[in-house]
Enzyme design. Structure first.
Site, PDB file in Angstrom:
ATOM      1  N   CYS A  68       0.843  -1.208   0.000  1.00  0.00           N
ATOM      2  CA  CYS A  68       0.000   0.000   0.000  1.00  0.00           C
ATOM      3  C   CYS A  68       0.874   1.252   0.000  1.00  0.00           C
ATOM      4  CB  CYS A  68      -0.869   0.048   1.268  1.00  0.00           C
ATOM      5  SG  CYS A  68      -1.906  -1.344   1.488  1.00  0.00           S
TER       6      CYS A  68
HETATM    7  N1  SAJ Z   1       6.954   2.086   8.654  1.00  0.00           N
HETATM    8  C1  SAJ Z   1       8.027   2.813   9.138  1.00  0.00           C
HETATM    9  N2  SAJ Z   1       7.792   3.718  10.141  1.00  0.00           N
HETATM   10  C2  SAJ Z   1       6.541   3.901  10.662  1.00  0.00           C
HETATM   11  C3  SAJ Z   1       5.464   3.146  10.151  1.00  0.00           C
HETATM   12  C4  SAJ Z   1       5.690   2.243   9.146  1.00  0.00           C
HETATM   13  O1  SAJ Z   1       9.169   2.667   8.695  1.00  0.00           O
HETATM   14  O2  SAJ Z   1       6.405   4.715  11.587  1.00  0.00           O
HETATM   15  C5  SAJ Z   1       7.189   1.137   7.562  1.00  0.00           C
HETATM   16  C6  SAJ Z   1       6.796  -0.276   7.911  1.00  0.00           C
HETATM   17  O3  SAJ Z   1       7.885  -0.971   8.495  1.00  0.00           O
HETATM   18  C7  SAJ Z   1       6.436  -0.842   6.535  1.00  0.00           C
HETATM   19  C8  SAJ Z   1       5.866   0.366   5.804  1.00  0.00           C
HETATM   20  O4  SAJ Z   1       6.352   1.516   6.492  1.00  0.00           O
HETATM   21  O5  SAJ Z   1       7.586  -1.298   5.873  1.00  0.00           O
HETATM   22  C9  SAJ Z   1       4.339   0.412   5.782  1.00  0.00           C
HETATM   23  O6  SAJ Z   1       3.915   0.216   7.095  1.00  0.00           O
HETATM   24  P1  SAJ Z   1       2.376   0.570   7.586  1.00  0.00           P
HETATM   25  O7  SAJ Z   1       2.408   0.571   9.078  1.00  0.00           O
HETATM   26  O8  SAJ Z   1       1.900   1.766   6.914  1.00  0.00           O
HETATM   27  O9  SAJ Z   1       1.574  -0.730   7.228  1.00  0.00           O
HETATM   28  P2  SAJ Z   1       0.807  -1.177   5.924  1.00  0.00           P
HETATM   29  O10 SAJ Z   1       1.607  -1.087   4.693  1.00  0.00           O
HETATM   30  O11 SAJ Z   1       0.251  -2.506   6.292  1.00  0.00           O
HETATM   31  O12 SAJ Z   1      -0.351  -0.092   5.775  1.00  0.00           O
HETATM   32  C10 SAJ Z   1      -1.673  -0.441   6.083  1.00  0.00           C
HETATM   33  C11 SAJ Z   1      -2.522   0.611   5.409  1.00  0.00           C
HETATM   34  N3  SAJ Z   1      -3.910   0.236   5.447  1.00  0.00           N
HETATM   35  C12 SAJ Z   1      -4.672   0.497   4.365  1.00  0.00           C
HETATM   36  O13 SAJ Z   1      -4.222   0.965   3.349  1.00  0.00           O
HETATM   37  C13 SAJ Z   1      -6.088   0.149   4.461  1.00  0.00           C
HETATM   38  C14 SAJ Z   1      -2.358   1.938   6.124  1.00  0.00           C
HETATM   39  O14 SAJ Z   1      -3.318   2.880   5.617  1.00  0.00           O
HETATM   40  C15 SAJ Z   1      -2.584   1.765   7.597  1.00  0.00           C
HETATM   41  O15 SAJ Z   1      -2.469   3.039   8.238  1.00  0.00           O
HETATM   42  C16 SAJ Z   1      -1.518   0.828   8.108  1.00  0.00           C
HETATM   43  O16 SAJ Z   1      -1.796  -0.448   7.498  1.00  0.00           O
HETATM   44  C17 SAJ Z   1      -1.564   0.690   9.615  1.00  0.00           C
HETATM   45  O17 SAJ Z   1      -1.818   1.712  10.275  1.00  0.00           O
HETATM   46  O18 SAJ Z   1      -1.243  -0.403  10.086  1.00  0.00           O
END
Ligand code: SAJ
Length: 433
Positions: free
Chosen positions: A270
């Site tokens: 995403c």
């Molecule tokens: N990440 C960081 N630092 C952070 C947060 C994430 O480096 O502070 C990295 C993670 O390790 C990963 C990437 O970013 O590699 C994405 O992480 P994510 O927490 O955004 O997780 P996703 O990709 O599973 O995003 C989903 C998304 N959900 C939908 O699109 C419906 C996102 O909108 C959500 O906010 C997120 O999950 C969530 O909050 O868990």
């Protein structure tokens, strides 16, 4: 029976196209609400698992699925012919980037083509796949109106972004507000009734473009803020400041601040992808989305920064990367999941491999992955494995790692997730981002 009546009496036949982490939970939710639901997927094995009352999605317990299948409320098929009988349907297919990092809406177009072949009066179609503003209005609506049927009069068309967060035990479909934008007020009325049967709160907006933009804002917000904290990590490195101490202290601010954490880069299907749907659309309108591009540059530079940290750490021990044994702990794109799509750990592995390091990994969720064409399997995490490597890299901070054992047996550790810091462990052999 009129469509609204069919929704109220749960008599509406529902079809969900795409049985992935978005479509399958949605199908289960509608079937649990008493509707007859057919899930459509090209993947026969997924169809078979569902029809046997099983689940291929970790968040969906088979105990929830089998009674629905037994009652005939939930079934799956590879045959799009079922769309002829569907009164309401959601399209939940992938929207990846292609090789040139441009949007690939081929899955949406293929699904829309199948719908068009069987479009009939009274049907509601909702696109859920994340895509650029204009997709529903400029691509799908004309395709469907080629049949001579008119949107808002003969059939109804809307966009409603998926907000499924795999593994999230708090926010599920029912208690996550559902944004909906539609082609006409009548379309919105039907789409709101459709989703209100399974979601506590629907949030109508004025158009499909607005609804498409809402989702892209949500995920661009994350990509840009992650890019910001990654740049803060780079700045703190130059300043000789512990970025984790700074972030921890900043997070005590009870208002006007939202914690994000630096890491080895941006993974998942995403966050690294969705913002590029937006910047691509804007580019076609001669607007350069600077924040998106800049965040992309910084986030994709992080794997090389991790390799620099590893190089410097080995250098301190008078060792070169070339010939060193390097163990990566965790290759999934974030902790406690098994998904490696766009995982920065894979980029770190590739860069180290190219520099001549002997790279191995352990990830309890990921059995194997291809490294520059060679299949690598997850090694058993033992004291011997750790003790036998020159540098251990925490690339994904899975909860059930034995961090005490890792610390005791590592020669040096590059911790890209502050996994030790958050556990109150510090040691001279731990190098933090
Ligand atoms: N990440 C960081 N630092 C952070 C947060 C994430 O480096 O502070 C990295 C993670 O390790 C990963 C990437 O970013 O590699 C994405 O992480 P994510 O927490 O955004 O997780 P996703 O990709 O599973 O995003 C989903 C998304 N959900 C939908 O699109 C419906 C996102 O909108 C959500 O906010 C997120 O999950 C969530 O909050 O868990």
């Amino acid at each position: 029976m009129e469509l609204m009546q069919k929704v109220k009496t749960r008599k509406a036949e529902i079809a969900i196209i795409g049985m992935g982490y978005v479509g399958f939970p949605l199908a289960v939710e509608f079937a649990s609400a008493g509707f007859s639901v057919t899930g459509i997927d090209l993947n026969e094995s997924k169809v078979k698992v569902i029809n046997h009352g099983g689940s291929h999605i970790p968040d969906i317990d088979p105990a929830l699925v089998s009674p629905l299948v037994k009652k005939g409320l939930l079934k799956a098929t590879t045959d799009f012919e079922v769309l002829s009988d569907a009164d309401m349907m959601s399209i939940c297919v992938p929207t990846p980037l292609n090789k040139t990092k441009n949007p690939d809406v081929s899955f949406i177009l293929a699904a829309s083509g199948e719908i068009r072949k069987r479009l009939r009066r009274g049907q509601l179609i909702v696109l859920e796949s994340t895509t650029y503003p204009g997709t529903t209005e400029e691509l799908i609506r004309p395709m469907l109106e080629e049949t001579g049927l008119k949107v808002g009069k003969d059939f109804f068309l809307a966009f409603s972004p998926e907000r499924v967060d795999p593994g999230n035990k708090v926010y599920q479909i029912r208690n996550t507000p559902k944004v909906i934008g539609a082609c006409t007020p009548e379309c919105l009325r039907y789409a709101e009734a459709y989703y209100s049967s399974i979601v506590e709160q629907v949030v109508g907006v004025s158009s499909t473009d607005a609804a498409e933009m809402v989702k892209l804002l949500e995920n661009t917000f994350r990509a840009v803020n992650i890019g910001l904290v990654n740049e803060v990590a780079l700045m703190c490195d130059v300043l000789g400041i512990d970025v984790w101490e700074v972030l921890g202290a900043a997070a005590t601010k009870p208002f006007g601040y939202m914690p994000f954490l630096p890491g080895p880069g941006l993974g998942g299907h995403c966050i690294p992808i969705d913002p590029h749907y937006l910047s691509w659309k804007l580019k076609s309108l001669n607007y350069y989305a600077r924040f998106i591009e800049l965040a992309g540059e910084i986030n994709s530079s992080m794997p090389a920064y991790v390799v620099r940290k590893v190089t410097d750490a080995l250098n301190e021990a008078e060792r070169s990367v070339k010939g060193s044994k390097i163990l990566l702990l965790g290759v999934a794109y974030k902790k406690d999941i098994d998904d490696v799509r766009e995982s920065p750990a894979l980029d770190v592995a590739k860069l180290l491999h190219v520099k001549g390091a002997a790279v191995s990994y352990h990830d309890p969720f990921v059995q194997e992955f291809k490294l520059n064409g060679e299949l690598l399997s997850s090694r058993e995490l033992t004291a011997e494995l750790v003790a036998g490597t020159d540098c251990t890299v925490i690339t994904t901070d899975h909860s059930d790692f034995d961090y005490g054992m890792i610390l005791a047996n590592s020669r040096m550790i590059v911790d890209t997730r502050n996994a030790f810091g958050t556990r109150g462990i510090s040691d001279g052999k731990i190098v933090k981002l």
